[in-house]
Design a protein around this motif. Structure first.
Motif, mmCIF file in Angstrom:
data_model
loop_
_atom_site.group_PDB
_atom_site.id
_atom_site.type_symbol
_atom_site.label_atom_id
_atom_site.label_comp_id
_atom_site.label_asym_id
_atom_site.label_seq_id
_atom_site.Cartn_x
_atom_site.Cartn_y
_atom_site.Cartn_z
ATOM 1 N N ASP A 274 0.876 -1.170 0.000
ATOM 2 C CA ASP A 274 0.000 0.000 0.000
ATOM 3 C C ASP A 274 0.911 1.216 0.000
ATOM 4 O OD1 ASP A 274 -1.655 2.141 0.494
ATOM 5 O OD2 ASP A 274 -2.403 1.414 2.419
ATOM 6 N N THR B 247 0.465 -1.863 -5.292
ATOM 7 C CA THR B 247 -0.664 -0.993 -5.588
ATOM 8 C C THR B 247 -0.249 0.477 -5.573
ATOM 9 O OG1 THR B 247 -1.411 -0.656 -3.299
ATOM 10 C CG2 THR B 247 -2.230 -2.614 -4.448
ATOM 11 N N GLN C 113 -1.922 3.477 -4.257
ATOM 12 C CA GLN C 113 -3.034 3.552 -3.315
ATOM 13 C C GLN C 113 -2.799 4.677 -2.316
ATOM 14 O OE1 GLN C 113 -5.144 0.444 -0.107
ATOM 15 N NE2 GLN C 113 -3.525 -0.255 -1.470
ATOM 16 N N VAL D 237 -7.763 2.873 -4.341
ATOM 17 C CA VAL D 237 -6.723 2.184 -5.108
ATOM 18 C C VAL D 237 -6.819 2.659 -6.546
ATOM 19 C CG1 VAL D 237 -5.818 -0.045 -5.848
ATOM 20 C CG2 VAL D 237 -6.875 0.168 -3.592
ATOM 21 N N SER E 214 -2.863 -1.240 -9.843
ATOM 22 C CA SER E 214 -2.180 -2.361 -9.189
ATOM 23 C C SER E 214 -1.420 -3.170 -10.225
ATOM 24 C CB SER E 214 -3.166 -3.258 -8.449
ATOM 25 O OG SER E 214 -4.082 -3.861 -9.344
ATOM 26 N N LEU F 250 -10.400 -6.273 -4.544
ATOM 27 C CA LEU F 250 -9.022 -6.737 -4.369
ATOM 28 C C LEU F 250 -8.879 -8.243 -4.534
ATOM 29 C CD1 LEU F 250 -7.993 -4.510 -1.321
ATOM 30 C CD2 LEU F 250 -7.607 -4.078 -3.748
#
Length: 277
Positions: free
Chosen positions: A18, A47, A49, A54, A57, A121
């Protein structure tokens, strides 16, 4: 000498990053450090994010996932591990195969399916792969109500339905089941989680509901704290109490970061508790 070097509790997270620092591997490593264990990581996804969501990715190729697992197994004495965001069915399969190949200790499965901002996700076919390949390897699984509903395939609205769903999930091969009940009690003053243990005893743990949007990474934090406690040799029933208390403190003692679903305060579980470790 090797045994002495590798005697310190070591933990592994297999998950996604993250870039905003509040969830995923970043939250896992912060939690592990706070619980006085040494954290390691296998990056399954990267990702883009932040607290708003988000944006992008990238899944890591199988060869690199296998190489990371082999590298860790060759040097470290990992006593517990946890999974987080795994993305798709192929990557769930890659992780399951490596967990069968290497002994990384008790496995905590956090079946991350949807981000706080709403981004998906975990793909639908990956959920079935988690059920078929990952849960039978797991020591404990930690779905929230939304995730538990996806696993069992039906609604979960009452306390009795939570207990029944936990039994259904346990029958899939996982020894211990935690269903995080915050979504069910959103209008109430208490947030209650249900724990069904391998010996068929169970437990509800409640904590005051905190009116805040600073809850990004709550599931990652709970599961990584649980893995940290198991790595130290703490029994499951005490480990879940510590994990619940740790997350509660991290939410209560908020920090102001970002413009959306902000992160937890991973150092909030006080020095008096850490002194007992």
């Amino acid at each position: 000498m090797t045994e002495q070097i590798n005697s310190f509790p070591q933990v592994l997270t297999l998950a996604g990053t993250d870039s905003g620092g509040g969830a995923g591997i970043m939250a896992d490593l912060k939690t592990m450090q706070a619980r006085h264990v040494f954290g390691t990581a296998v990056v399954v996804a990267v990702t883009a994010q932040n607290t708003l969501g988000v944006q992008d990715s990238l899944m890591i190729p199988q060869e690199m996932i296998d190489a990371q697992c082999a590298s860790l197994a060759d040097d470290f004495n990992i006593k517990a591990c946890k999974t987080g965001m795994l993305g798709d069915a192929k990557h769930v399969h890659y992780i399951a195969k490596n967990l069968q190949k290497y002994d990384f200790g008790p496995l905590v499965v956090d079946p991350v399916m949807v981000a706080k901002g709403g981004a998906t996700l975990l793909t639908d076919d990956a959920i079935q792969t988690v059920i078929d390949e990952l849960l039978p390897l797991a020591t404990v699984v930690t779905p929230n109500l939304v995730e538990a509903k996806r696993i069992v395939g039906h609604e979960i609205k009452t306390a009795d339905e939570v207990k029944a769903a936990a039994k259904e999930i346990q029958q899939l091969g996982v020894k211990n089941v935690i269903i995080k009940g915050g979504h069910m009690t959103a209008s109430k003053q208490e947030s209650a989680d249900y724990f069904l243990f391998a010996d068929q005893t169970d437990l509800w743990l409640s904590a005051p509901r905190i009116n805040t949007n600073r809850t990004h990474g709550t599931g990652d934090t709970l599961s990584s704290c649980l893995a940290a406690e198991l790595a130290k040799g703490i029994d499951m029933k005490q480990a879940v109490r510590t994990a619940k208390a740790y997350v509660q403190a991290a939410i209560e003692n908020t920090i102001q970061v970002g413009h959306g679903h902000g992160p937890l305060n991973h150092w909030a579980y006080g020095e008096e508790e850490n002194a007992k470790i």
